[in-house]
Design a protein around this motif. Sequence first.
Motif, mmCIF file in Angstrom:
data_model
loop_
_atom_site.group_PDB
_atom_site.id
_atom_site.type_symbol
_atom_site.label_atom_id
_atom_site.label_comp_id
_atom_site.label_asym_id
_atom_site.label_seq_id
_atom_site.Cartn_x
_atom_site.Cartn_y
_atom_site.Cartn_z
ATOM 1 N N GLN A 183 0.841 -1.194 0.000
ATOM 2 C CA GLN A 183 0.000 0.000 0.000
ATOM 3 C C GLN A 183 0.882 1.251 0.000
ATOM 4 O O GLN A 183 0.570 2.245 -0.642
ATOM 5 N N ARG A 184 1.974 1.191 0.743
ATOM 6 C CA ARG A 184 3.009 2.209 0.655
ATOM 7 C C ARG A 184 3.839 1.949 -0.607
ATOM 8 O O ARG A 184 3.853 0.840 -1.141
ATOM 9 N N LYS A 185 4.559 2.950 -1.032
ATOM 10 C CA LYS A 185 5.474 2.800 -2.167
ATOM 11 C C LYS A 185 6.768 2.188 -1.635
ATOM 12 O O LYS A 185 7.783 2.855 -1.437
ATOM 13 N N LEU A 186 6.699 0.886 -1.367
ATOM 14 C CA LEU A 186 7.856 0.192 -0.820
ATOM 15 C C LEU A 186 9.012 0.220 -1.811
ATOM 16 O O LEU A 186 8.812 0.201 -3.033
ATOM 17 N N VAL A 187 10.226 0.228 -1.274
ATOM 18 C CA VAL A 187 11.431 0.128 -2.085
ATOM 19 C C VAL A 187 12.262 -1.025 -1.533
ATOM 20 O O VAL A 187 12.098 -1.424 -0.365
ATOM 21 N N PRO A 188 13.162 -1.580 -2.342
ATOM 22 C CA PRO A 188 13.937 -2.737 -1.871
ATOM 23 C C PRO A 188 14.682 -2.502 -0.560
ATOM 24 O O PRO A 188 14.826 -3.420 0.251
ATOM 25 N N ASP A 189 15.141 -1.268 -0.315
ATOM 26 C CA ASP A 189 15.854 -0.990 0.933
ATOM 27 C C ASP A 189 14.963 -1.141 2.170
ATOM 28 O O ASP A 189 15.475 -1.231 3.291
ATOM 29 N N ASP A 190 13.643 -1.174 1.991
ATOM 30 C CA ASP A 190 12.735 -1.374 3.124
ATOM 31 C C ASP A 190 12.735 -2.815 3.629
ATOM 32 O O ASP A 190 12.297 -3.074 4.756
ATOM 33 N N ILE A 191 13.191 -3.735 2.814
ATOM 34 C CA ILE A 191 13.047 -5.158 3.130
ATOM 35 C C ILE A 191 13.747 -5.529 4.436
ATOM 36 O O ILE A 191 13.178 -6.232 5.290
ATOM 37 N N SER A 192 14.970 -5.091 4.623
ATOM 38 C CA SER A 192 15.701 -5.500 5.831
ATOM 39 C C SER A 192 15.020 -4.972 7.091
ATOM 40 O O SER A 192 14.950 -5.672 8.113
ATOM 41 N N LEU A 193 14.483 -3.748 7.040
ATOM 42 C CA LEU A 193 13.775 -3.186 8.188
ATOM 43 C C LEU A 193 12.492 -3.956 8.473
ATOM 44 O O LEU A 193 12.165 -4.233 9.643
ATOM 45 N N LEU A 194 11.761 -4.293 7.437
ATOM 46 C CA LEU A 194 10.515 -5.043 7.622
ATOM 47 C C LEU A 194 10.795 -6.429 8.182
ATOM 48 O O LEU A 194 10.060 -6.925 9.036
ATOM 49 N N SER A 195 11.877 -7.047 7.716
ATOM 50 C CA SER A 195 12.256 -8.352 8.259
ATOM 51 C C SER A 195 12.619 -8.235 9.740
ATOM 52 O O SER A 195 12.219 -9.076 10.562
ATOM 53 N N GLN A 196 13.349 -7.193 10.107
ATOM 54 C CA GLN A 196 13.679 -6.963 11.517
ATOM 55 C C GLN A 196 12.422 -6.785 12.357
ATOM 56 O O GLN A 196 12.395 -7.177 13.536
ATOM 57 N N ALA A 197 11.387 -6.212 11.772
ATOM 58 C CA ALA A 197 10.130 -5.990 12.490
ATOM 59 C C ALA A 197 9.305 -7.259 12.616
ATOM 60 O O ALA A 197 8.258 -7.252 13.280
ATOM 61 N N GLY A 198 9.733 -8.329 11.967
ATOM 62 C CA GLY A 198 9.031 -9.606 12.075
ATOM 63 C C GLY A 198 8.095 -9.917 10.928
ATOM 64 O O GLY A 198 7.388 -10.929 10.966
ATOM 65 N N VAL A 199 8.075 -9.079 9.912
ATOM 66 C CA VAL A 199 7.226 -9.335 8.741
ATOM 67 C C VAL A 199 7.753 -10.564 7.994
ATOM 68 O O VAL A 199 8.947 -10.661 7.710
ATOM 69 N N LYS A 200 6.861 -11.499 7.672
ATOM 70 C CA LYS A 200 7.269 -12.744 7.022
ATOM 71 C C LYS A 200 6.937 -12.791 5.534
ATOM 72 O O LYS A 200 7.398 -13.693 4.826
ATOM 73 N N GLY A 201 6.145 -11.853 5.060
ATOM 74 C CA GLY A 201 5.806 -11.856 3.644
ATOM 75 C C GLY A 201 5.567 -10.453 3.137
ATOM 76 O O GLY A 201 4.965 -9.629 3.831
ATOM 77 N N ILE A 202 6.055 -10.176 1.923
ATOM 78 C CA ILE A 202 5.820 -8.904 1.254
ATOM 79 C C ILE A 202 4.975 -9.190 0.019
ATOM 80 O O ILE A 202 5.322 -10.043 -0.795
ATOM 81 N N MET A 203 3.863 -8.478 -0.119
ATOM 82 C CA MET A 203 2.972 -8.673 -1.258
ATOM 83 C C MET A 203 3.049 -7.445 -2.163
ATOM 84 O O MET A 203 2.534 -6.377 -1.824
#
Length: 230
Positions: A183-203
């Motif tokens: 829903q946000r304009k995610l960028v590849p650099d967001d992935i490591s932060l989202l993983s640290q937050a416990g997110v298990k899947g990116i759609m």
Amino acid sequence: MNSSLSKCLSEKKVTLIVSLPENNLKLALAALSEGADAVKMHVNVKHRASGNEFNAAESYIDVFRHIRSKYTGPLGIVPGGSYEEIKQSEMNLLSQIGFDYFSIYAHHMPSWMLKLSNMEKTFAISSDYDIEKMGQLRSLDITALEASIVPGEEYGSPLTFKDILAYKFLAEKVDVPVLIPSQRKLVPDDISLLSQAGVKGIMLGAVVTAHTADSIKSSVADFRNAIDKI
């Protein structure tokens, strides 16, 4: 690939799902060619992010079967935009075609869908849900929770720390994997932060991938590379 969504979520650091802007073989193959772990399609719904309106499942039988014949991994479906539109006969047809999980807002999911044994169940919560009331879900045979918690008027804006805190709260609160849609304009650099937050899947959806095979390929390749570096 021959895997279920639950297996991907349990075995991979971050599962990469692509929500297609159209029910289209070329777009599905574009996503898969660049390393998508799963793809998701739609019926009976007007999709806010893509602007597309999706018809009943019978309209797409041939393309669904063709996609399934080319791919044995997790294949998901959004079966409708309201509980009135979702029929057991249509869910049976989608299962027979080869869809193995569904994705739907909790307030659009009729109770009988919780009893479906031939599809994995994921559900979404929107920005008006109280995330503090989300609790233990595995006992209800839920595979994953989709945190669609960004207000519609903010679609396409950058990811913020506030978002990350909300995703982290959910990941710590529930006992199933948390997925987030783009829903946000995610960028590849967001992935490591989202993983640290416990997110298990990116759609990844239309906000990030846009609508063409080339744009989908480019986006998926960039996010695949970022996930593989974690």
